[in-house]
Design a protein around this motif. Sequence first.
Motif, PDB file in Angstrom:
ATOM      1  N   ALA A 148      -0.975   5.515   5.186  1.00 26.09           N
ATOM      2  CA  ALA A 148      -1.430   6.498   6.181  1.00 26.09           C
ATOM      3  C   ALA A 148      -2.775   7.058   5.756  1.00 26.09           C
ATOM      4  CB  ALA A 148      -0.408   7.630   6.284  1.00 26.09           C
ATOM      5  N   ILE A 149      -3.738   6.993   6.663  1.00 23.17           N
ATOM      6  CA  ILE A 149      -5.079   7.507   6.404  1.00 23.17           C
ATOM      7  C   ILE A 149      -5.309   8.744   7.266  1.00 23.17           C
ATOM      8  CG2 ILE A 149      -7.569   6.957   6.602  1.00 23.17           C
ATOM      9  CD1 ILE A 149      -6.198   5.228   4.509  1.00 23.17           C
ATOM     10  N   HIS A 150      -5.805   9.798   6.659  1.00 26.63           N
ATOM     11  CA  HIS A 150      -6.120  11.007   7.430  1.00 26.63           C
ATOM     12  C   HIS A 150      -7.545  10.859   7.969  1.00 26.63           C
ATOM     13  CE1 HIS A 150      -2.577  13.551   6.111  1.00 26.63           C
ATOM     14  NE2 HIS A 150      -2.400  12.372   5.551  1.00 26.63           N
ATOM     15  N   GLY A 151      -7.674  10.049   8.980  1.00 31.56           N
ATOM     16  CA  GLY A 151      -8.970   9.754   9.567  1.00 31.56           C
ATOM     17  C   GLY A 151      -8.797   8.687  10.636  1.00 31.56           C
ATOM     18  N   ILE A 152      -9.913   8.160  11.110  1.00 29.67           N
ATOM     19  CA  ILE A 152      -9.851   7.174  12.195  1.00 29.67           C
ATOM     20  C   ILE A 152      -9.770   5.769  11.615  1.00 29.67           C
ATOM     21  CG2 ILE A 152     -11.041   6.264  14.234  1.00 29.67           C
ATOM     22  CD1 ILE A 152     -12.352   9.023  14.543  1.00 29.67           C
ATOM     23  N   VAL A 153      -8.796   5.008  12.115  1.00 32.23           N
ATOM     24  CA  VAL A 153      -8.570   3.638  11.667  1.00 32.23           C
ATOM     25  C   VAL A 153      -8.576   2.742  12.895  1.00 32.23           C
ATOM     26  CG1 VAL A 153      -6.873   2.079  10.618  1.00 32.23           C
ATOM     27  CG2 VAL A 153      -7.179   4.374   9.676  1.00 32.23           C
ATOM     28  N   ALA A 177      -6.490  -7.751  -3.222  1.00 34.56           N
ATOM     29  CA  ALA A 177      -6.809  -8.538  -4.416  1.00 34.56           C
ATOM     30  C   ALA A 177      -5.769  -8.315  -5.520  1.00 34.56           C
ATOM     31  CB  ALA A 177      -8.198  -8.155  -4.921  1.00 34.56           C
ATOM     32  N   ASN A 178      -4.971  -7.257  -5.368  1.00 29.74           N
ATOM     33  CA  ASN A 178      -3.985  -6.927  -6.403  1.00 29.74           C
ATOM     34  C   ASN A 178      -2.535  -7.190  -6.011  1.00 29.74           C
ATOM     35  OD1 ASN A 178      -5.566  -5.263  -8.622  1.00 29.74           O
ATOM     36  ND2 ASN A 178      -6.405  -4.700  -6.626  1.00 29.74           N
ATOM     37  N   PHE A 179      -2.287  -7.363  -4.717  1.00 32.22           N
ATOM     38  CA  PHE A 179      -0.904  -7.516  -4.251  1.00 32.22           C
ATOM     39  C   PHE A 179      -0.803  -8.712  -3.319  1.00 32.22           C
ATOM     40  CE2 PHE A 179      -1.579  -2.885  -4.880  1.00 32.22           C
ATOM     41  CZ  PHE A 179      -0.711  -2.713  -5.953  1.00 32.22           C
ATOM     42  N   ASP A 180       0.350  -9.378  -3.350  1.00 27.79           N
ATOM     43  CA  ASP A 180       0.466 -10.607  -2.549  1.00 27.79           C
ATOM     44  C   ASP A 180       1.274 -10.413  -1.270  1.00 27.79           C
ATOM     45  OD1 ASP A 180       2.939 -10.277  -3.635  1.00 27.79           O
ATOM     46  OD2 ASP A 180       3.173 -12.343  -4.323  1.00 27.79           O
ATOM     47  N   TYR A 181       1.372  -9.183  -0.799  1.00 24.29           N
ATOM     48  CA  TYR A 181       2.097  -8.931   0.452  1.00 24.29           C
ATOM     49  C   TYR A 181       1.140  -8.294   1.468  1.00 24.29           C
ATOM     50  CZ  TYR A 181       2.779  -4.835  -2.598  1.00 24.29           C
ATOM     51  OH  TYR A 181       2.598  -3.810  -3.489  1.00 24.29           O
ATOM     52  N   PRO A 182       1.517  -8.305   2.757  1.00 22.04           N
ATOM     53  CA  PRO A 182       0.639  -7.719   3.772  1.00 22.04           C
ATOM     54  C   PRO A 182       0.407  -6.223   3.540  1.00 22.04           C
ATOM     55  CG  PRO A 182       2.427  -8.938   4.807  1.00 22.04           C
ATOM     56  CD  PRO A 182       2.737  -8.886   3.346  1.00 22.04           C
ATOM     57  N   ILE A 183      -0.815  -5.793   3.766  1.00 28.16           N
ATOM     58  CA  ILE A 183      -1.158  -4.371   3.608  1.00 28.16           C
ATOM     59  C   ILE A 183      -1.775  -3.884   4.918  1.00 28.16           C
ATOM     60  CG2 ILE A 183      -2.581  -2.696   2.353  1.00 28.16           C
ATOM     61  CD1 ILE A 183      -2.474  -4.716  -0.038  1.00 28.16           C
ATOM     62  N   PHE A 184      -1.222  -2.792   5.424  1.00 27.38           N
ATOM     63  CA  PHE A 184      -1.713  -2.213   6.677  1.00 27.38           C
ATOM     64  C   PHE A 184      -2.183  -0.794   6.421  1.00 27.38           C
ATOM     65  CE2 PHE A 184       1.872  -5.031   7.630  1.00 27.38           C
ATOM     66  CZ  PHE A 184       1.236  -5.966   8.431  1.00 27.38           C
ATOM     67  N   ILE A 185      -3.205  -0.379   7.169  1.00 23.63           N
ATOM     68  CA  ILE A 185      -3.560   1.039   7.177  1.00 23.63           C
ATOM     69  C   ILE A 185      -3.495   1.523   8.626  1.00 23.63           C
ATOM     70  CG2 ILE A 185      -4.958   1.073   5.089  1.00 23.63           C
ATOM     71  CD1 ILE A 185      -7.453   0.864   6.825  1.00 23.63           C
ATOM     72  N   GLU A 186      -3.149   2.788   8.781  1.00 23.41           N
ATOM     73  CA  GLU A 186      -3.055   3.361  10.125  1.00 23.41           C
ATOM     74  C   GLU A 186      -3.275   4.863  10.030  1.00 23.41           C
ATOM     75  OE1 GLU A 186      -3.507   3.790  13.278  1.00 23.41           O
ATOM     76  OE2 GLU A 186      -2.356   1.972  13.772  1.00 23.41           O
ATOM     77  N   ASN A 187      -3.800   5.445  11.065  1.00 27.40           N
ATOM     78  CA  ASN A 187      -3.986   6.891  11.149  1.00 27.40           C
ATOM     79  C   ASN A 187      -2.640   7.615  11.002  1.00 27.40           C
ATOM     80  OD1 ASN A 187      -3.670   9.164  13.459  1.00 27.40           O
ATOM     81  ND2 ASN A 187      -5.593   9.398  12.362  1.00 27.40           N
ATOM     82  N   ALA A 189      -1.399  10.426  12.162  1.00 25.94           N
ATOM     83  CA  ALA A 189      -0.746  10.951  13.369  1.00 25.94           C
ATOM     84  C   ALA A 189      -0.146   9.801  14.197  1.00 25.94           C
ATOM     85  CB  ALA A 189      -1.726  11.762  14.204  1.00 25.94           C
ATOM     86  N   ASN A 190      -0.804   8.639  14.169  1.00 25.79           N
ATOM     87  CA  ASN A 190      -0.240   7.474  14.856  1.00 25.79           C
ATOM     88  C   ASN A 190       1.082   7.065  14.196  1.00 25.79           C
ATOM     89  OD1 ASN A 190      -2.394   7.413  16.567  1.00 25.79           O
ATOM     90  ND2 ASN A 190      -3.424   5.692  15.598  1.00 25.79           N
ATOM     91  N   LEU A 191       1.135   7.125  12.873  1.00 24.03           N
ATOM     92  CA  LEU A 191       2.387   6.787  12.171  1.00 24.03           C
ATOM     93  C   LEU A 191       3.467   7.814  12.491  1.00 24.03           C
ATOM     94  CD1 LEU A 191       0.992   5.620   8.711  1.00 24.03           C
ATOM     95  CD2 LEU A 191       1.850   4.207  10.580  1.00 24.03           C
ATOM     96  N   LEU A 192       3.062   9.063  12.597  1.00 21.13           N
ATOM     97  CA  LEU A 192       4.003  10.112  12.977  1.00 21.13           C
ATOM     98  C   LEU A 192       4.629   9.785  14.342  1.00 21.13           C
ATOM     99  CD1 LEU A 192       5.074  13.006  12.465  1.00 21.13           C
ATOM    100  CD2 LEU A 192       3.045  13.848  13.653  1.00 21.13           C
ATOM    101  N   ALA A 193       3.786   9.390  15.291  1.00 26.76           N
ATOM    102  CA  ALA A 193       4.280   9.050  16.636  1.00 26.76           C
ATOM    103  C   ALA A 193       5.205   7.832  16.572  1.00 26.76           C
ATOM    104  CB  ALA A 193       3.103   8.784  17.570  1.00 26.76           C
ATOM    105  N   LEU A 194       4.858   6.846  15.751  1.00 25.34           N
ATOM    106  CA  LEU A 194       5.723   5.660  15.633  1.00 25.34           C
ATOM    107  C   LEU A 194       7.083   6.036  15.054  1.00 25.34           C
ATOM    108  CD1 LEU A 194       3.177   2.952  14.379  1.00 25.34           C
ATOM    109  CD2 LEU A 194       4.288   3.060  16.621  1.00 25.34           C
ATOM    110  N   SER A 195       7.108   6.974  14.114  1.00 20.38           N
ATOM    111  CA  SER A 195       8.398   7.369  13.530  1.00 20.38           C
ATOM    112  C   SER A 195       9.245   8.118  14.553  1.00 20.38           C
ATOM    113  CB  SER A 195       8.202   8.208  12.263  1.00 20.38           C
ATOM    114  OG  SER A 195       7.807   9.533  12.571  1.00 20.38           O
ATOM    115  N   GLU A 196       8.621   8.993  15.332  1.00 21.88           N
ATOM    116  CA  GLU A 196       9.359   9.762  16.350  1.00 21.88           C
ATOM    117  C   GLU A 196       9.926   8.806  17.413  1.00 21.88           C
ATOM    118  OE1 GLU A 196       9.699  13.045  15.903  1.00 21.88           O
ATOM    119  OE2 GLU A 196      10.884  13.370  17.702  1.00 21.88           O
ATOM    120  N   HIS A 197       9.127   7.825  17.777  1.00 25.60           N
ATOM    121  CA  HIS A 197       9.543   6.839  18.778  1.00 25.60           C
ATOM    122  C   HIS A 197      10.680   5.971  18.241  1.00 25.60           C
ATOM    123  CE1 HIS A 197       8.877   2.958  21.049  1.00 25.60           C
ATOM    124  NE2 HIS A 197       9.040   3.820  22.040  1.00 25.60           N
ATOM    125  N   ALA A 198      10.584   5.578  16.979  1.00 24.77           N
ATOM    126  CA  ALA A 198      11.624   4.726  16.396  1.00 24.77           C
ATOM    127  C   ALA A 198      12.924   5.494  16.180  1.00 24.77           C
ATOM    128  CB  ALA A 198      11.136   4.143  15.064  1.00 24.77           C
TER     129      ALA A 198
END
Length: 383
Positions: A148-153, A177-187, A189-198
């Motif tokens: 989660a990034i506190h800014g625009i993504v 470069a350090n991890f072999d799994y998918p890495i996502f970043i998201e704003n 507040a957007n993650l907050l909305a996704l959690s409420e929706h889920a």
Amino acid sequence: MFTNRTGIREANERTVLSVIVNDGPLSRANLSEKIGLNKASVSAIVKKLIEQKLIKEVGIGESTLQGGRKPIMLELNKAAGFAISVDLGYDYIDTMIHYLDGTIRNRKLLPFRTIEKTTITADLVTIIQEITTKLPKSPFGIVGMTIAIHGIVHNNQIIFTPAYDFTDFPLVEELAANFDYPIFIENEANLLALSEHAKNSAYHNLVCISIHAGVGAGIITNDTLYTGENGLSGEIGHMIVQANGNPCTCGGKGCLETYSSEKVILDTYRELTDNQEAIIPDLYRAYAANDAIATKLISNMMDYLSIAVHNVITLYNPKVIAIHSEISRLIPDFPEKLRTQLPHLTAQNIEIKKASLGEEAILFGAAVVTISNFLEVPKFELK
Ligand SMILES: [Zn+2]
């Protein structure tokens, strides 16, 4: 977009897995009935998912009204892998490891951290190595990480961060470069909305407002996160609520977050009470005891926030607005107070509430991103 470690799942397989994940435990007959797919096809898909260790058989269900053998039930094998969530706050790093159903395995909050682009990659690598060393062996291991990034993504890239200087910083590439799994970043507040929706599958249109050092909103319209042309949508901290008002970091004047952010009200409280050590719970205790300064500050915050909430409702007409902040968690009737300040038009058309998942809501939203990507399911509900 990344693919996951199981390869691309075909459509029927995604549907079967999605129904098991969200509605399980279910028998093969239940699945066949719910999906409208014949029993032989369901059984073949189930066999494959069991071989992949994504689902497992769990005990015996009830036999049907017609009698017959009691069916074997199926559910997600939640320990088949783990998801990592990170909330990169203004001055903290909060981490959580989830099972594949989104539930918490462990959490570690590191307060009072300096967030800088010169050191953050090394910091995160160390923290993640620490929190993952004791994970048990599992078929898929770590299936991904969402930050989660506190800014625009936008498109997994940081566009603008007001509190820490990450502008044009390739955080995902550096970590990849350090991890072999998918890495996502998201704003955040957007993650907050996704959690409420889920968490609430009946909310097809909702807006979550996150109030911390800044103010932001996550918008879900017709079950889809709305981010706009380049990630700016939901930046309601920069909605102008006062003509020619307070100057803001964005270059504007009279932006919401210059009146209603927790940082602004706490800084003002510290100044007026001459107590630089005061924290939000101190402000709340003073407010609860009818202290004049605290009451005025909270009332002022509400005045401007209610203008923004009214504007948001006129734009998106959500079913629900969920508020997420430390001060709103502490004040019992925060949502009701906010609602009473809305004009008639919008007050009658809205449910205002506190975010369902409390303090950890953003981390759960991050889990939704990681796990939905891994399982490739069209829908992922948090229990
Ligand atoms: Zn602004």
